[in-house]
Design a protein around this motif. Structure first.
Motif, mmCIF file in Angstrom:
data_model
loop_
_atom_site.group_PDB
_atom_site.id
_atom_site.type_symbol
_atom_site.label_atom_id
_atom_site.label_comp_id
_atom_site.label_asym_id
_atom_site.label_seq_id
_atom_site.Cartn_x
_atom_site.Cartn_y
_atom_site.Cartn_z
ATOM 1 N N TYR A 233 31.130 4.704 -27.106
ATOM 2 C CA TYR A 233 31.539 3.528 -27.597
ATOM 3 C C TYR A 233 30.856 2.372 -26.953
ATOM 4 O O TYR A 233 30.942 1.362 -27.427
ATOM 5 N N PHE A 234 30.139 2.462 -25.706
ATOM 6 C CA PHE A 234 29.518 1.480 -25.180
ATOM 7 C C PHE A 234 30.574 0.353 -24.331
ATOM 8 O O PHE A 234 30.615 0.227 -23.097
ATOM 9 N N ILE A 235 30.862 -0.526 -25.426
ATOM 10 C CA ILE A 235 32.031 -1.377 -24.801
ATOM 11 C C ILE A 235 32.977 -1.442 -25.938
ATOM 12 O O ILE A 235 32.891 -1.357 -27.039
ATOM 13 N N TRP A 236 34.302 -1.850 -25.414
ATOM 14 C CA TRP A 236 35.533 -2.119 -26.331
ATOM 15 C C TRP A 236 35.999 -1.026 -27.201
ATOM 16 O O TRP A 236 35.275 -0.150 -27.721
ATOM 17 N N SER A 237 37.233 -0.704 -27.052
ATOM 18 C CA SER A 237 38.041 0.102 -27.723
ATOM 19 C C SER A 237 37.902 1.416 -27.004
ATOM 20 O O SER A 237 38.951 2.479 -27.778
ATOM 21 N N ASP A 238 37.207 1.830 -26.328
ATOM 22 C CA ASP A 238 37.184 3.193 -25.333
ATOM 23 C C ASP A 238 38.662 3.337 -24.903
ATOM 24 O O ASP A 238 39.085 4.504 -24.818
ATOM 25 N N ASP A 239 39.183 2.145 -24.420
ATOM 26 C CA ASP A 239 40.374 2.260 -23.811
ATOM 27 C C ASP A 239 41.456 2.514 -24.477
ATOM 28 O O ASP A 239 42.584 3.430 -24.508
ATOM 29 N N ILE A 240 41.256 1.885 -25.688
ATOM 30 C CA ILE A 240 42.412 2.076 -26.820
ATOM 31 C C ILE A 240 42.464 3.622 -27.300
ATOM 32 O O ILE A 240 43.354 4.240 -27.589
ATOM 33 N N GLU A 241 41.246 4.254 -27.352
ATOM 34 C CA GLU A 241 41.135 5.463 -28.181
ATOM 35 C C GLU A 241 41.546 6.445 -26.871
ATOM 36 O O GLU A 241 42.248 7.395 -27.083
ATOM 37 N N TYR A 242 41.138 6.115 -25.477
ATOM 38 C CA TYR A 242 41.618 7.331 -24.869
ATOM 39 C C TYR A 242 43.033 7.172 -24.094
ATOM 40 O O TYR A 242 43.689 8.115 -24.069
ATOM 41 N N SER A 243 43.376 6.061 -24.298
ATOM 42 C CA SER A 243 45.077 5.895 -24.214
ATOM 43 C C SER A 243 45.831 6.603 -25.310
ATOM 44 O O SER A 243 46.884 6.878 -24.859
ATOM 45 N N THR A 244 45.111 6.371 -26.422
ATOM 46 C CA THR A 244 46.040 7.066 -27.579
ATOM 47 C C THR A 244 45.644 8.519 -27.291
ATOM 48 O O THR A 244 46.806 9.229 -27.697
ATOM 49 N N ARG A 245 44.773 8.806 -26.895
ATOM 50 C CA ARG A 245 44.379 10.368 -26.853
ATOM 51 C C ARG A 245 45.454 11.091 -25.588
ATOM 52 O O ARG A 245 45.912 12.104 -25.737
ATOM 53 N N LEU A 246 45.698 10.306 -24.591
ATOM 54 C CA LEU A 246 46.418 10.546 -23.282
ATOM 55 C C LEU A 246 48.007 10.680 -23.777
ATOM 56 O O LEU A 246 48.688 11.394 -23.312
ATOM 57 N N GLN A 247 48.364 10.267 -25.051
ATOM 58 C CA GLN A 247 49.803 10.546 -25.306
ATOM 59 C C GLN A 247 50.053 11.728 -25.585
ATOM 60 O O GLN A 247 51.187 12.350 -25.755
ATOM 61 N N ALA A 248 49.038 12.599 -25.833
ATOM 62 C CA ALA A 248 49.466 14.215 -25.921
ATOM 63 C C ALA A 248 49.868 14.937 -24.653
ATOM 64 O O ALA A 248 50.361 15.897 -24.672
ATOM 65 N N MET A 249 49.750 14.178 -23.495
ATOM 66 C CA MET A 249 50.096 14.727 -22.073
ATOM 67 C C MET A 249 51.515 14.021 -22.131
ATOM 68 O O MET A 249 52.191 14.519 -20.983
ATOM 69 N N GLY A 250 52.127 13.179 -22.777
ATOM 70 C CA GLY A 250 53.512 12.707 -22.397
ATOM 71 C C GLY A 250 53.490 11.222 -22.923
ATOM 72 O O GLY A 250 52.554 10.407 -23.192
ATOM 73 N N ALA A 251 54.784 10.723 -22.792
ATOM 74 C CA ALA A 251 54.806 9.146 -23.121
ATOM 75 C C ALA A 251 54.230 8.593 -22.006
ATOM 76 O O ALA A 251 54.077 8.943 -20.824
ATOM 77 N N SER A 252 53.941 7.079 -22.164
ATOM 78 C CA SER A 252 53.075 6.303 -21.356
ATOM 79 C C SER A 252 53.868 5.027 -21.263
ATOM 80 O O SER A 252 54.458 4.403 -22.152
ATOM 81 N N TYR A 253 53.603 4.411 -20.253
ATOM 82 C CA TYR A 253 54.314 3.125 -19.647
ATOM 83 C C TYR A 253 53.658 2.404 -18.898
ATOM 84 O O TYR A 253 52.598 2.310 -18.391
ATOM 85 N N LEU A 254 54.027 0.680 -19.239
ATOM 86 C CA LEU A 254 53.638 0.026 -18.264
ATOM 87 C C LEU A 254 54.757 -0.206 -17.223
ATOM 88 O O LEU A 254 55.889 -0.016 -17.457
ATOM 89 N N VAL A 255 54.188 -0.298 -16.062
ATOM 90 C CA VAL A 255 55.135 -0.266 -14.632
ATOM 91 C C VAL A 255 55.180 -1.760 -14.455
ATOM 92 O O VAL A 255 54.324 -2.404 -13.805
ATOM 93 N N ALA A 256 56.284 -2.360 -14.513
ATOM 94 C CA ALA A 256 56.686 -3.872 -14.623
ATOM 95 C C ALA A 256 56.435 -4.233 -13.029
ATOM 96 O O ALA A 256 56.224 -5.462 -12.773
#
Length: 302
Positions: A178-201
Motif C-alpha cells: 500500500y506504501f502510504i494511506w489506507s493500510d491502517d483502514i485495511e488492517y483495522s478492518t481485517r482485525l475485526q475478525a479477532m473481535g469488536a474494536s474500540y476507541l478508549v476515550a
C-alpha cells in the motif's frame, strides 16, 4: 504482567521523533520495547538513534523509503521476531501519547477480557480539538460499551493503535504494497475478525500534524497531490476485498464524485489532480496484494 512493543515509523522528522520517544518512554505503564523504523532518513536520525542507550529501544533501517505502510509492516515483523511481547502499539513519529495513554489502553484489555480486534486512543490536535486526519469510523451501535468509556469502531488509523501479538500470527502483516494511506483502514478492518474494536476515550494522544484538516484532493497542496494515487488505488482494493462488488462500485462512484469536485472547485493544478485520481482508480482495478505471514519470512532478512 502484560508486555508491549511500541512501533514508530520515522522519516526525516528528527525533532518530532525525539519528543515522541520521550513521551513513549515516560508512560505511567512502561513499554517493554520500542521498535523505531528509520525509513532511510537523510537527516541526522541515524546518528541520533545510534546514540541512544535505553536498552528498550530497537532500531531498524530498511535502507530505502518503503513508506508508512511498508514501515509499519517492517516494524511489526521486527517486533514479532525480536521480542515476545503480548501487544503491539503503533504510532507515527509526530504522535505524542499522554502519560496515561498506554495504561488506559491496557486497562481496556482487562475490561474486555482480551477479546478485541484493536484499541485506539482519542486523537487530538495541538489545540485539543479532534484531529481530522484520524477520525475513526464508528459502528452503528457504538454506544454498547459506553459505560466503560469504550466506543465501538469499524476502523481507525495507526495513531496509538494497539492489537495482540496473536492477531499477527493468525492474520498476518499489513500490506506493505500500500506504501502510504489506507493500510491502517485495511488492517483495522481485517482485525475485526479477532473481535469488536474500540476507541478508549480515557486514552489520549496529541497528533501534531501540520494542520488540522482532513485529506482532500480538491484543495490539498501541490506537493501532496501524488499521494492520492495510493489513496484511490488502496481504498478500491480494500472495499472490494471486504464488501465485494457492491463496496467496490460504491468506492468507484465516490471517486467519480471527487473527480467532478476537482473539475469544479480545485483552485489550481486541476489536470494533475485529475490524472492522479484516474491513475489511482485504474490501478485499483488490478491491485490485489497478498498477505505476508511472519512464519513465511526469512528469519535472516531482518
Amino acid at each position: 504482567m502484560k508486555t508491549v512493543s511500541c512501533i514508530v515509523v520515522t522519516y526525516n522528522r528528527l525533532e518530532y521523533l525525539k519528543r515522541c520517544l520521550t513521551h513513549i518512554l515516560d508512560q505511567s505503564t512502561p513499554v517493554s520495547h520500542v521498535i523505531v523504523v528509520n525509513n532511510n532518513s537523510t537527516d541526522d536520525t541515524e546518528g541520533y538513534l545510534n546514540s541512544l542507550t535505553d536498552s528498550r529501544i530497537i532500531t531498524t533501517n530498511p535502507h530505502q523509503n518503503i513508506g508508512g505502510a511498508g514501515g509499519f509492516a517492517w516494524g511489526i515483523k521486527t517486533a514479532y521476531q525480536e521480542t515476545t511481547d503480548d501487544y503491539f502499539w503503533l504510532m507515527d513519529d509526530d504522535t505524542m501519547p499522554q502519560i496515561t495513554c498506554l495504561e488506559n489502553l491496557l486497562t481496556a484489555t482487562d475490561t474486555l477480557a482480551d477479546k478485541f480486534g484493536f484499541l485506539v486512543s482519542d486523537p487530538r490536535w495541538t489545540d485539543g480539538t479532534p484531529n481530522q486526519m484520524n477520525v475513526p469510523l464508528t459502528q452503528r451501535f457504538w454506544t454498547s460499551n459506553l459505560d466503560d468509556h469504550l466506543i465501538q469502531l469499524q476502523y481507525a488509523t495507526f495513531v496509538s493503535f494497539l492489537f495482540k501479538r496473536t492477531s499477527v500470527t493468525k492474520l498476518g502483516l499489513p500490506y506493505k504494497e500500500y506504501f502510504i494511506w489506507s493500510d491502517d483502514i485495511e488492517y483495522s478492518t481485517r482485525l475485526q475478525a479477532m473481535g469488536a474494536s474500540y476507541l478508549v476515550a480515557d486514552s489520549k494522544v496529541i497528533h501534531e500534524t501540520g494542520n488540522n484538516v482532513g485529506a482532500d484532493i480538491v484543495t490539498d497542496s501541490l506537493g501532496r497531490i501524488p499521494r492520492y494515487f495510493y489513496s484511490y488505488r488502496n481504498l478500491y482494493s480494500t472495499w472490494r476485498k471486504y464488501k465485494g462488488h457492491k463496496g467496490a462500485f460504491k468506492q468507484f462512484l465516490q471517486a467519480m464524485l471527487d473527480l467532478i469536485h476537482v473539475l469544479r472547485h480545485s483552485p489550481d493544478h486541476k489536470w494533475l489532480r485529475v490524472r492522479t485520481l484516474l491513475r489511482g482508480q485504474f490501478a485499483g482495478f488490478f491491485f490485489k496484494p497478498k498477505v505476508d505471514f511472519v512464519s513465511q519470512i526469512d528469519q535472516s532478512a531482518k
